[in-house]
Design a protein around this motif. Structure first.
Motif, PDB file in Angstrom:
ATOM      1  N   LEU A   1       6.476  48.544   8.345  1.00 49.44           N
ATOM      2  CA  LEU A   1       7.834  49.092   8.358  1.00 49.44           C
ATOM      3  C   LEU A   1       8.685  48.262   7.403  1.00 49.44           C
ATOM      4  N   PRO A   2       9.493  48.917   6.536  1.00 51.17           N
ATOM      5  CA  PRO A   2      10.201  48.206   5.467  1.00 51.17           C
ATOM      6  C   PRO A   2      11.501  47.549   5.933  1.00 51.17           C
ATOM      7  N   ILE A   3      11.397  46.645   6.902  1.00 49.56           N
ATOM      8  CA  ILE A   3      12.585  45.958   7.393  1.00 49.56           C
ATOM      9  C   ILE A   3      12.400  44.447   7.266  1.00 49.56           C
ATOM     10  N   ARG A   4      13.550  43.735   7.193  1.00 47.60           N
ATOM     11  CA  ARG A   4      13.532  42.280   7.117  1.00 47.60           C
ATOM     12  C   ARG A   4      14.666  41.732   7.983  1.00 47.60           C
ATOM     13  N   CYS A   5      14.393  40.637   8.665  1.00 48.52           N
ATOM     14  CA  CYS A   5      15.453  39.921   9.372  1.00 48.52           C
ATOM     15  C   CYS A   5      16.265  39.143   8.340  1.00 48.52           C
ATOM     16  N   PHE A   6      17.606  39.152   8.489  1.00 49.98           N
ATOM     17  CA  PHE A   6      18.421  38.418   7.521  1.00 49.98           C
ATOM     18  C   PHE A   6      19.345  37.380   8.161  1.00 49.98           C
ATOM     19  N   ALA A   7      19.387  37.305   9.495  1.00 46.84           N
ATOM     20  CA  ALA A   7      20.180  36.290  10.197  1.00 46.84           C
ATOM     21  C   ALA A   7      19.808  36.347  11.671  1.00 46.84           C
ATOM     22  N   THR A   8      20.128  35.305  12.407  1.00 47.50           N
ATOM     23  CA  THR A   8      19.849  35.333  13.846  1.00 47.50           C
ATOM     24  C   THR A   8      21.073  34.910  14.641  1.00 47.50           C
ATOM     25  N   GLY A   9      21.279  35.579  15.770  1.00 49.75           N
ATOM     26  CA  GLY A   9      22.454  35.299  16.597  1.00 49.75           C
ATOM     27  C   GLY A   9      22.276  34.123  17.527  1.00 49.75           C
ATOM     28  N   ALA A  10      21.028  33.803  17.899  1.00 54.31           N
ATOM     29  CA  ALA A  10      20.764  32.686  18.802  1.00 54.31           C
ATOM     30  C   ALA A  10      19.678  31.802  18.206  1.00 54.31           C
ATOM     31  N   GLN A  11      19.948  30.524  18.154  1.00 54.58           N
ATOM     32  CA  GLN A  11      19.038  29.582  17.515  1.00 54.58           C
ATOM     33  C   GLN A  11      17.826  29.247  18.381  1.00 54.58           C
ATOM     34  N   VAL A  12      18.008  29.284  19.677  1.00 57.53           N
ATOM     35  CA  VAL A  12      16.934  29.020  20.634  1.00 57.53           C
ATOM     36  C   VAL A  12      16.887  30.200  21.593  1.00 57.53           C
ATOM     37  N   HIS A  13      15.688  30.679  21.909  1.00 56.64           N
ATOM     38  CA  HIS A  13      15.588  31.835  22.797  1.00 56.64           C
ATOM     39  C   HIS A  13      15.876  31.419  24.236  1.00 56.64           C
ATOM     40  N   PRO A  14      16.768  32.155  24.946  1.00 62.08           N
ATOM     41  CA  PRO A  14      17.112  31.785  26.323  1.00 62.08           C
ATOM     42  C   PRO A  14      16.100  32.240  27.374  1.00 62.08           C
ATOM     43  N   TYR A  15      14.997  32.855  26.962  1.00 65.88           N
ATOM     44  CA  TYR A  15      14.025  33.363  27.937  1.00 65.88           C
ATOM     45  C   TYR A  15      13.456  32.205  28.747  1.00 65.88           C
ATOM     46  N   THR A  16      13.440  32.372  30.067  1.00 67.15           N
ATOM     47  CA  THR A  16      13.132  31.254  30.963  1.00 67.15           C
ATOM     48  C   THR A  16      12.308  31.712  32.162  1.00 67.15           C
ATOM     49  N   PHE A  17      11.459  30.815  32.660  1.00 64.83           N
ATOM     50  CA  PHE A  17      10.694  31.027  33.884  1.00 64.83           C
ATOM     51  C   PHE A  17      11.409  30.270  35.006  1.00 64.83           C
ATOM     52  N   PHE A  18      11.826  30.997  36.041  1.00 61.37           N
ATOM     53  CA  PHE A  18      12.606  30.415  37.126  1.00 61.37           C
ATOM     54  C   PHE A  18      11.746  30.261  38.384  1.00 61.37           C
ATOM     55  N   SER A  19      11.845  29.102  39.008  1.00 63.74           N
ATOM     56  CA  SER A  19      11.165  28.851  40.275  1.00 63.74           C
ATOM     57  C   SER A  19      12.135  28.126  41.210  1.00 63.74           C
ATOM     58  N   LEU A  20      11.644  27.707  42.363  1.00 59.15           N
ATOM     59  CA  LEU A  20      12.480  27.003  43.336  1.00 59.15           C
ATOM     60  C   LEU A  20      11.917  25.603  43.585  1.00 59.15           C
TER      61      LEU A  20
END
Length: 326
Positions: free
Chosen positions: A93-112
């Protein structure tokens, strides 16, 4: 400020009655605090000053933004996670990323605390409640840490984090920026970020087709400069920025969004943005992602080259116009 792994945002460009280019930001997620920088830039006249107009268009969960942008219907898009763009590039697919809104991904594994998962090896023997779109992220974490997939039990769940509280699962997943959803887990919550476990992905990257980058680079530059200033304003004026957000999107809860903003800003700005400006990207981070996903066998057609996934041309063109905050 929540987003799902499959969420997308689309930006289309046309012109208003005065001939000023109109950028329609059509969201694949519901109107949310993810756009607080754009909201501030809009209300403070930063887009006007660049000679463009921004319009928000609410989206839904069934929009395939990458395909729509790649088809030429809209000029710019935003996805929640960088792997979507790598996979698109692997399909030519002819697309390219040209900037990013978040420098570190906030995806997280949560436990107790009573059964904590504080490091990747703690996942062994655990039941992980996860959305279908997040399974590839779990697989990446396991591969990066040499943990056999058979050592973890995957339990499909929705966005509700209750299965962790009821003991159905030992771990649930989500974005640290989704402070409203995380409330239910209380003070005994234990966080393991995907990034800290060795899987360094970008969140909220902006992208466009090769054709748009070549022919409308000036509009992309104007959009980046104005949006950068909006995020800088939100960083320095958090209460006022939250007021602007709920004025633009009245369905949002002001108190929740104010808490979420403090978290989101930790991801929008970093040492990288202190030197490279808001929206900056590191080619090594991108290459490491490509290599990991290739190792996982996620590229059915081919492993894309770095230059087939990302361009730094727009960032270079706006180097002096994007705010540098760490």
């Amino acid at each position: 400020m929540a987003a799902t792994t499959a969420a997308t945002a689309l930006v289309g460009v046309d012109a208003n009655a005065q001939g000023k280019p109109v950028i329609n930001l059509q969201l694949g997620w519901l109107l949310s605090g993810n756009q607080i920088g754009e909201v501030c830039a809009k209300q403070l006249g930063y887009y006007d000053a660049e000679g463009i107009e921004l319009r928000f268009q609410a989206g839904g969960p069934n929009i395939d933004g990458v395909a729509v942008v790649a088809s030429g219907r809209f000029e710019v898009g935003q996805v929640s996670s960088s792997p979507s763009l790598m996979l698109a590039a692997s399909q030519d697919l002819p697309i390219r990323c040209f900037a990013t809104g978040a420098q570190v991904h906030p995806y997280t594994f949560f436990s107790l605390k009573k059964n904590p998962v504080a490091k990747a090896s703690d996942l062994v023997g655990k039941k992980v409640g996860i959305q279908a779109t997040g399974v590839i992220l779990l697989r990446a974490l396991l591969a990066k840490n040499n943990i056999p997939e058979k050592d973890v039990t995957i339990i499909p769940i929705g966005a509700d984090m209750a299965p962790l509280l009821t003991g159905q699962v030992d771990v649930v997943t989500g974005w640290l920026t989704n402070t409203t959803a995380l409330k239910v887990l209380g003070p005994d919550r234990v966080d393991l970020r995907l990034w800290d476990a060795g899987v360094k992905l970008y969140a909220l990257p902006y992208y466009a087709t090769v054709d748009t980058i070549q022919k409308k680079s000036d509009q992309l530059a104007k959009f980046l400069r104005a949006t950068s200033k909006g995020w800088a304003y939100a960083h320095a004026n958090r209460d006022a920025a939250t007021d602007m957000l709920v004025k633009e999107f009245p369905n949002l809860n002001k108190a929740d969004e104010r808490v979420a903003l403090d978290v989101m800003l930790q991801y929008a700005f970093s040492d990288s943005t202190k030197t490279g400006g808001w929206g900056a990207m590191d080619p090594k981070v991108w290459q490491d992602q490509i290599d990991l996903y290739s190792q996982l066998g996620q590229f059915s057609r081919k492993t894309p080259k770095l230059e087939e996934v990302v361009t730094f041309d727009i960032l270079k063109a706006t180097a002096d116009g994007r705010v540098k905050i760490g």
